[in-house]
Design an enzyme around this catalytic site. Structure first.
Site, PDB file in Angstrom:
ATOM      1  N   ASN A 162       0.574  -1.180   0.200  1.00 13.57           N
ATOM      2  CA  ASN A 162       0.455   0.458   0.388  1.00 13.57           C
ATOM      3  C   ASN A 162       1.182   1.059   0.099  1.00 13.57           C
ATOM      4  O   ASN A 162       0.390   2.478  -0.167  1.00 13.57           O
ATOM      5  CB  ASN A 162      -0.960   0.202   0.794  1.00 13.57           C
ATOM      6  CG  ASN A 162      -0.112  -0.278   2.995  1.00 13.57           C
ATOM      7  OD1 ASN A 162       0.651  -0.487   2.700  1.00 13.57           O
ATOM      8  ND2 ASN A 162      -0.948   0.017   3.372  1.00 13.57           N
ATOM      9  N   GLU A 260       3.971  -4.045  12.596  1.00 13.15           N
ATOM     10  CA  GLU A 260       3.018  -3.082  12.670  1.00 13.15           C
ATOM     11  C   GLU A 260       2.117  -3.763  11.781  1.00 13.15           C
ATOM     12  O   GLU A 260       1.966  -3.541  10.291  1.00 13.15           O
ATOM     13  CB  GLU A 260       3.833  -1.800  11.402  1.00 13.15           C
ATOM     14  CG  GLU A 260       3.324  -0.168  11.624  1.00 13.15           C
ATOM     15  CD  GLU A 260       2.056  -0.264  10.870  1.00 13.15           C
ATOM     16  OE1 GLU A 260       0.705  -1.211  10.731  1.00 13.15           O
ATOM     17  OE2 GLU A 260       2.423   0.215   9.821  1.00 13.15           O
ATOM     18  N   CYS A 294      -3.266   1.321   6.427  1.00 14.98           N
ATOM     19  CA  CYS A 294      -3.871   0.465   8.007  1.00 14.98           C
ATOM     20  C   CYS A 294      -4.419   1.641   8.905  1.00 14.98           C
ATOM     21  O   CYS A 294      -4.803   1.310   9.911  1.00 14.98           O
ATOM     22  CB  CYS A 294      -2.514   0.016   8.519  1.00 14.98           C
ATOM     23  SG  CYS A 294      -1.147   0.582   8.556  1.00 14.98           S
TER      24      CYS A 294
END
Ligand code: ADP
Length: 491
Positions: A162, A260, A294
Site C-alpha cells: 500500500n 506493524e 492501515c
C-alpha cells in the site's frame, strides 16, 4: 495481458532484477513474477522469483557486511544516506510515476509518498550520529558502569504494497543508520519502487551487502528470514495474520521483531465538533489510497445530535471524488490493488446491506472504462457492530457511519476491537480531548486531525496491531542493543 514498459526520465530506475550484495541478479533458474498495473491489468514488467540458494547467498553477504558497516563511523553512514536522500528528491517524479504504475494511487499522492519516504532517510541520517550510551552511577564502591548502544546485527524487512516506497524507507533507513545491513523483501505486487530505491542507494555509494532487495515468493523468503539465526531482527508491516505467523516462526531463534499490523481505526465526531473540518479530515483519512491504509478511518462514529448534519456535509464531498487511473489528471481515487481486494469490499458491503445498513452516496462516481480493480466510494449509514465491516479492516473506499450517544459509549465502541493502531477524535472540548485521548486503546490518536503520519512521531500500535515503533527518535532503537559494561576494582 500486454506489457507496458514505463516511460521515465531516467529509465535505469526501472529494474527487473533483484539487488543482491551490490549487484543486479536474476534467479538461478530464471524464474520470474509478473507485476501488473491495477488500473489497467497490463503487465508492467517482471522481477526474479528468487530460489533458495540465491536467497541464502544474499543473507550470507549481509552477514559478511555487518562487521565493517557496524564499525563505520555514524557520520560516514549519515553522509551516504544524505546522498541517497538527495537522489530520491532529484528523481522524485520518476519514483512517483513508478509508484502509481504498480500501486494505482493518484500521482499527486505518489508524489507526497515519495517526499514522505525520503524524509525517513533524511531523519535517520540525522539520528544515526546521535546514538549514545549511558553512564549510570554505581551503587557499589570501586565500580563504574557503562551502557553501550550497539547495532543489533543483520536486519530483515518485509513490506506491504500500500506504500511501496515509504514502508521501505521507514524500516531500512533506521537499520542502515544504526549500522545494520538490511535485507528487504518488498511485496510481490509492488517491487519496482523498492528496486528503484536500491538503484539510488547504489549510486549514492551505500556499500555492497548493506542494502539488498530480494524479490519473489513470500512463502520461500519469509521462512528463510525467520529461520536464520544470523538475521537478528525482523521488521514487518502487513496483516495481523501474517504478523502472527512471522512471530511464531521467529520464536525458535528468538529474533527481535517489530510488527506493524492491521488496524480498525475509529473516527469519532462529537456534537461540539466543527463538522466541516471533521468531514474534510475524514475525506483524507478515509479515501487516501482508495481506503487502503492501515490508519484509514474504518468506523465513523457520529454523535446522535449531529449525525444527520454531518452526513449532509460529508456526502457531497464523497460524491465529488473522481475515480480513474492514477496517471490521469484530476483523478482523486485510483483502483484497489487486486481482484481479491475488490471481492473483499463487495463481501463487506453486501453483508452490511443485508444487516440493515443503507448505501447513501447515489451520486458516487462510476468506475471508468478500464479493466482495473475499481471500486466506487460510498457511505453506509446505520452501520453497527453486527456487521462484519465493524470488525474487519475494509481496505476500500467505504465509510460506514454509526450513531452513538455520549462520550462513554463512544470510547466503548471505539475500543471494541482487538486492534489498536490509529484513532481519531473531533471535538472542541479541551477536557474531553484529554479524557478520550487517554481512554482510547490505540498507539496513535489524531485530535481534530485526520492525518497523523510524520517522520518525527512514533508510529505503531498496541493490542493485535503489533509492537515496536517506527520513525521518531525511537525508531532507531529497534535496531540497537544495550550492552552493559561493569568495571570493577576502581579504588
Ligand atoms: P496484505 O493482506 O495487506 O497484502 P500481507 O500480510 O499478506 O498483507 O502482506 C504483507 C507482506 O507480507 C508482503 O510483502 C507479502 O509478500 C508478505 N507475506 C505474505 N505472506 C507471508 C508469509 N507467509 N511469510 C512472509 N511474508 C509474507
Amino acid at each position: 495481458m500486454s506489457t507496458t514498459v514505463p516511460t521515465l526520465t531516467t529509465p535505469s530506475l526501472f529494474r527487473e532484477q533483484a539487488y543482491l550484495n551490490g549487484a543486479w541478479a536474476s534467479a538461478s533458474n530464471g524464474a520470474t513474477i509478473p507485476v501488473e498495473n491495477p488500473a489497467t491489468r497490463e503487465v508492467i514488467g517482471h522481477v526474479p522469483n528468487l530460489d533458495d540458494a540465491t536467497v541464502q547467498s544474499a543473507i550470507t553477504a549481509a552477514h559478511a557486511a555487518f562487521p565493517a558497516w557496524s564499525k563505520t563511523l555514524p557520520r560516514e553512514r549519515s553522509n551516504l544516506m544524505r546522498k541517497w536522500h538527495s537522489l530520491m528528491l532529484k528523481h522524485a517524479e520518476d519514483l512517483a510515476t513508478l509508484l502509481t504504475l504498480e500501486q494505482g494511487k493518484p500521482l499527486s499522492e505518489s508524489r507526497t509518498e515519495i517526499a514522505y519516504a525520503a524524509s525517513f532517510i533524511e531523519w535517520f541520517a540525522e539520528e544515526g550520529p546521535r546514538i549514545a550510551g549511558e553512564i549510570p552511577t554505581s551503587t557499589k564502591p570501586g565500580q563504574r558502569m557503562l551502557v553501550l548502544r550497539q547495532s543489533v546485527g543483520v536486519a530483515a524487512a518485509i513490506t506491504p504494497w500500500n506504500f511501496p516506497s515509504a514502508m521501505v524507507t521507514r524500516k531500512i533507513a533506521p537499520a542502515i543508520a544504526a549500522g545494520c545491513p538490511v535485507l528487504l523483501k518488498p511485496a510481490e505486487l509492488t517491487p519496482f519502487s523498492a528496486l528503484a530505491l536500491a538503484a539510488l542507494a547504489e549510486e549514492a555509494g551505500i556499500p555492497k551487502g548493506v542494502f539488498s532487495v530480494l524479490t519473489g515468493d513470500s512463502a520461500r523468503i519469509g521462512p528463510a528470514f525467520t529461520g536464520d539465526a544470523r538475521i537478528r531482527k525482523l521488521s514487518f508491516t502487513g496483516s495481523t495474520r501474517v504478523g502472527k505467523l512471522l512471530a511464531s516462526a521467529s520464536a525458535d531463534n528468538l529474533k527481535r521483531l517489530s510488527l506493524e499490523l492491521g488496524g480498525n481505526a475509529p473516527f469519532i465526531v462529537f456534537n461540539d465538533a466543527n463538522l466541516e473540518d471533521a468531514a474534510n479530515a475524514l475525506m483524507a483519512c478515509k479515501f487516501r489510497n482508495a481506503g487502503q491504509t492501515c490508519v484509514c478511518a474504518n468506523r465513523v462514529l457520529v454523535e446522535d445530535g449531529v449525525y444527520d448534519k454531518f452526513l449532509s456535509v460529508f456526502a457531497p464531498k464523497v460524491a465529488a471524488l473522481k475515480l480513474g487511473s492514477g496517471l490521469e489528471a484530476g483523478v482523486t481515487i485510483g483502483p484497489l490493488i487486486t481482484k481479491l481486494a475488490q471481492e473483499k469490499v463487495n463481501r463487506l458491503t453486501s453483508d452490511a446491506e443485508k444487516k440493515g445498513a443503507k448505501r447513501e452516496t447515489s451520486a458516487s462516481p462510476s468506475a471508468p472504462d478500464l479493466p482495473g480493480y475499481f471500486c466506487a466510494p460510498a457511505i453506509y449509514t446505520d452501520a453497527d457492530a453486527k456487521m462484519d465491516m465493524f470488525h474487519e479492516e475494509i481496505f476500500g473506499p467505504i465509510a460506514p457511519l454509526t450513531r452513538f450517544k455520549g462520550e462513554e459509549e463512544a470510547v466503548k465502541l471505539a475500543n471494541a476491537t482487538p486492534y489498536g493502531l490509529a484513532s481519531y477524535v473531533f471535538t472542541n472540548d479541551h477536557k474531553r480531548i484529554w479524557r478520550v485521548a487517554e481512554g482510547l486503546e490505540y498507539g496513535m490518536v489524531g485530535v481534530n486531525e485526520g492525518y497523523v503520519s510524520n517522520p518525527v512521531a512514533p508510529f505503531g500500535g498496541v493490542k493485535e496491531s503489533g509492537y515496536g515503533r517506527e520513525g521518531s527518535i525511537h525508531g532507531i532503537d529497534e535496531y540497537l542493543e544495550y550492552k552493559y559494561v561493569c568495571l570493577g576494582g576502581i579504588a
